[in-house]
Design an enzyme around this catalytic site. Structure first.
Site, PDB file in Angstrom:
ATOM      1  N   THR A 201     -17.250  -4.707  -5.096  1.00 15.21           N
ATOM      2  CA  THR A 201     -15.994  -5.297  -4.126  1.00 15.21           C
ATOM      3  C   THR A 201     -16.776  -5.763  -3.081  1.00 15.21           C
ATOM      4  O   THR A 201     -18.001  -5.321  -2.984  1.00 15.21           O
ATOM      5  CB  THR A 201     -15.302  -4.391  -3.725  1.00 15.21           C
ATOM      6  OG1 THR A 201     -14.306  -3.867  -4.650  1.00 15.21           O
ATOM      7  CG2 THR A 201     -14.696  -4.513  -2.420  1.00 15.21           C
ATOM      8  N   ILE A 230      -2.396  -2.358  -7.197  1.00 13.57           N
ATOM      9  CA  ILE A 230      -2.966  -2.942  -5.842  1.00 13.57           C
ATOM     10  C   ILE A 230      -3.998  -1.676  -5.251  1.00 13.57           C
ATOM     11  O   ILE A 230      -3.363  -0.682  -5.107  1.00 13.57           O
ATOM     12  CB  ILE A 230      -1.968  -3.117  -4.865  1.00 13.57           C
ATOM     13  CG1 ILE A 230      -0.908  -4.189  -5.315  1.00 13.57           C
ATOM     14  CG2 ILE A 230      -2.729  -3.834  -3.553  1.00 13.57           C
ATOM     15  CD1 ILE A 230       0.121  -4.574  -4.524  1.00 13.57           C
ATOM     16  N   GLY A 231      -4.976  -1.769  -5.119  1.00 12.10           N
ATOM     17  CA  GLY A 231      -5.943  -1.055  -4.380  1.00 12.10           C
ATOM     18  C   GLY A 231      -5.903  -1.201  -3.036  1.00 12.10           C
ATOM     19  O   GLY A 231      -4.936  -1.614  -2.079  1.00 12.10           O
ATOM     20  N   ASP A 232      -7.116  -0.474  -2.279  1.00 14.69           N
ATOM     21  CA  ASP A 232      -7.102  -0.564  -1.053  1.00 14.69           C
ATOM     22  C   ASP A 232      -7.468  -1.821  -0.181  1.00 14.69           C
ATOM     23  O   ASP A 232      -7.113  -1.978   1.021  1.00 14.69           O
ATOM     24  CB  ASP A 232      -8.189   0.544  -0.598  1.00 14.69           C
ATOM     25  CG  ASP A 232      -9.620   0.329  -1.095  1.00 14.69           C
ATOM     26  OD1 ASP A 232      -9.766  -0.024  -2.140  1.00 14.69           O
ATOM     27  OD2 ASP A 232     -10.416   0.571  -0.113  1.00 14.69           O
ATOM     28  N   THR A 252     -15.120   0.294   0.188  1.00 11.57           N
ATOM     29  CA  THR A 252     -15.331   0.141  -1.048  1.00 11.57           C
ATOM     30  C   THR A 252     -15.222   1.372  -1.802  1.00 11.57           C
ATOM     31  O   THR A 252     -15.994   2.325  -1.332  1.00 11.57           O
ATOM     32  CB  THR A 252     -16.614  -0.780  -1.416  1.00 11.57           C
ATOM     33  OG1 THR A 252     -16.741  -0.756  -2.791  1.00 11.57           O
ATOM     34  CG2 THR A 252     -17.923  -0.139  -0.708  1.00 11.57           C
ATOM     35  N   GLY A 253     -14.602   1.296  -2.956  1.00 10.37           N
ATOM     36  CA  GLY A 253     -14.652   2.582  -3.717  1.00 10.37           C
ATOM     37  C   GLY A 253     -13.111   2.733  -4.257  1.00 10.37           C
ATOM     38  O   GLY A 253     -12.674   1.969  -4.999  1.00 10.37           O
ATOM     39  N   GLY A 255      -9.905   2.799  -4.758  1.00  5.37           N
ATOM     40  CA  GLY A 255      -8.698   2.348  -3.828  1.00  5.37           C
ATOM     41  C   GLY A 255      -7.588   3.189  -3.821  1.00  5.37           C
ATOM     42  O   GLY A 255      -7.445   3.632  -2.466  1.00  5.37           O
TER      43      GLY A 255
HETATM   44  N1  ASP Z   1     -11.780  -0.560  -3.604  1.00  3.82           N
HETATM   45  C1  ASP Z   1     -11.436  -1.435  -4.591  1.00  3.82           C
HETATM   46  C2  ASP Z   1     -10.120  -1.218  -5.446  1.00  3.82           C
HETATM   47  O1  ASP Z   1      -9.784   0.007  -5.278  1.00  3.82           O
HETATM   48  C3  ASP Z   1     -12.591  -1.461  -5.461  1.00  3.82           C
HETATM   49  C4  ASP Z   1     -14.039  -1.027  -5.261  1.00  3.82           C
HETATM   50  O2  ASP Z   1     -14.147  -1.049  -4.030  1.00  3.82           O
HETATM   51  O3  ASP Z   1     -14.950  -0.981  -5.888  1.00  3.82           O
HETATM   52  O4  ASP Z   1      -9.752  -2.183  -5.783  1.00  3.82           O
END
Ligand code: ASP
Length: 332
Positions: A201, A230-232, A252-253, A255
């Site tokens: 991301t 839907i993520g964060d 990022t991570g 979500g």
């Molecule tokens: N946070 C993002 C999501 O969950 C993915 C990511 O940051 O790697 O959609």
């Protein structure tokens, strides 16, 4: 910085905050106008293997440096934090190295659903889009939502319809297909395991010379996510937050974890109400509330402090400021 540039920039900043119809001006009076600027970007927290080799390492570093330089130039020339974060994220969205825009991951059914959000810390105006399939630069669509609609968050078909009315570039959804991501989808589906390298991301946070902060985040989500998930990243307060009262944050991570723990807003609240440094606040949230290896966040505070915090093996990242700092990194 030359006085003419500063004046032009001040007018730009004033105009920018007047066009945002979704905000208020509660934050603009909180600006600490020091004339200094800071910027940080990320290209995703994850598990980039240590042995990718010098060529791939150099490719990442070159790409991160180019985007960082573009954002730093905007700020150095008296541009706004909002312009800087959008410029940086657009560049990363066009680079297939990242899971945003061009290099977006595939959903479980072989499609792409892109998410993005942006926030102006001077007005608390924000815009977000989720589940878009044909918008080349989701971050620009999020900015248009912020500036040209009376709403904050658009999804899927409604977002794409809005893109047409706001003059935002659309592409065939196959534009986002890349061999690398297709291979990862096949591996993940076959093994029923998570993507090994992690999301990639992208995000950017900045403080401009007028004391205003802004944040932006853009993603394709997680490989093999269920359609509609839907993520964060497009959720204000979870993946993105900015306020002149505290700081700008892009996460990022995993979500779901960042949503449950309202990570971006919690970091800002700790800076605002507990007078923590950006580093302390981001570290506390990641170590006390999140699980080990969940992800990371980049923060620029209203005073220009930069924090780059992650609990994964890697977080593609970069930071620069008006004192001459300019660095990019991949691993711890
Ligand atoms: N946070 C993002 C999501 O969950 C993915 C990511 O940051 O790697 O959609």
């Amino acid at each position: 910085m030359r006085p003419i540039r500063l004046l032009a920039g001040l007018l730009l900043a004033a105009a920018a905050s007047m066009t945002g119809c979704a905000g208020n001006d509660a934050g603009s009076s909180d600006a600490l106008t020091t004339g200094k600027w800071s910027i940080a970007l990320h290209g995703g927290a994850g598990f980039v293997p240590y042995d990718i080799g010098p060529e791939k390492t150099a490719e990442y570093e070159r790409s991160l440096s180019n985007a960082l330089r573009a954002g730093a130039e905007v700020l150095d020339e008296g541009g706004t934090a909002l312009d800087a974060v959008e410029v940086v994220v657009r560049i990363l969205e066009d680079d297939p190295l990242y899971n945003a825009g061009r290099g977006a991951v595939f959903t479980a059914d072989g499609g792409h659903e892109l998410d993005a959000s942006i926030m102006d810390g001077s007005t608390h105006a924000c815009g977000a889009v989720t589940g878009v399939r044909t918008v080349r630069h989701p971050i620009t669509l999020a900015r248009r939502v912020m500036e040209r609609s009376r709403h904050v968050f658009f999804a899927a078909d409604g977002a794409e319809h809005f893109a047409d009315s706001a003059g935002v570039e659309r592409v065939e959804t196959s534009f986002f297909d890349t061999e690398r991501r297709r291979k990862v989808l096949e591996e993940v589906l076959a093994e029923r395991a998570q993507e090994k390298e992690g999301g990639s991301t992208v995000g950017c946070v900045a403080l401009d010379t007028y004391g205003n902060v802004a944040a932006a985040t853009s993603t394709g989500g997680m490989t093999a996510k269920a359609p509609g998930r839907i993520g964060d990243s497009p959720i204000i307060g979870a993946g993105t937050y900015a306020s002149n009262r505290s700081c700008a944050v892009s996460c990022t991570g995993v979500g779901e974890q960042y949503i449950r723990n309202t990570v971006a807003r919690d970091i800002a609240a700790l800076v605002e109400f507990e007078q923590m440094s950006a580093e302390e606040a981001a570290t506390l949230v990641h170590t006390r509330y999140l699980d080990p290896r969940d992800g990371g966040a980049i923060v620029v505070s209203r005073t220009g402090e930069i924090a780059l915090v992650f609990t994964t093996r890697s977080m593609l990242r970069g930071a620069a400021d008006s004192s001459g700092r300019f660095d990019v990194a991949i691993w711890e």
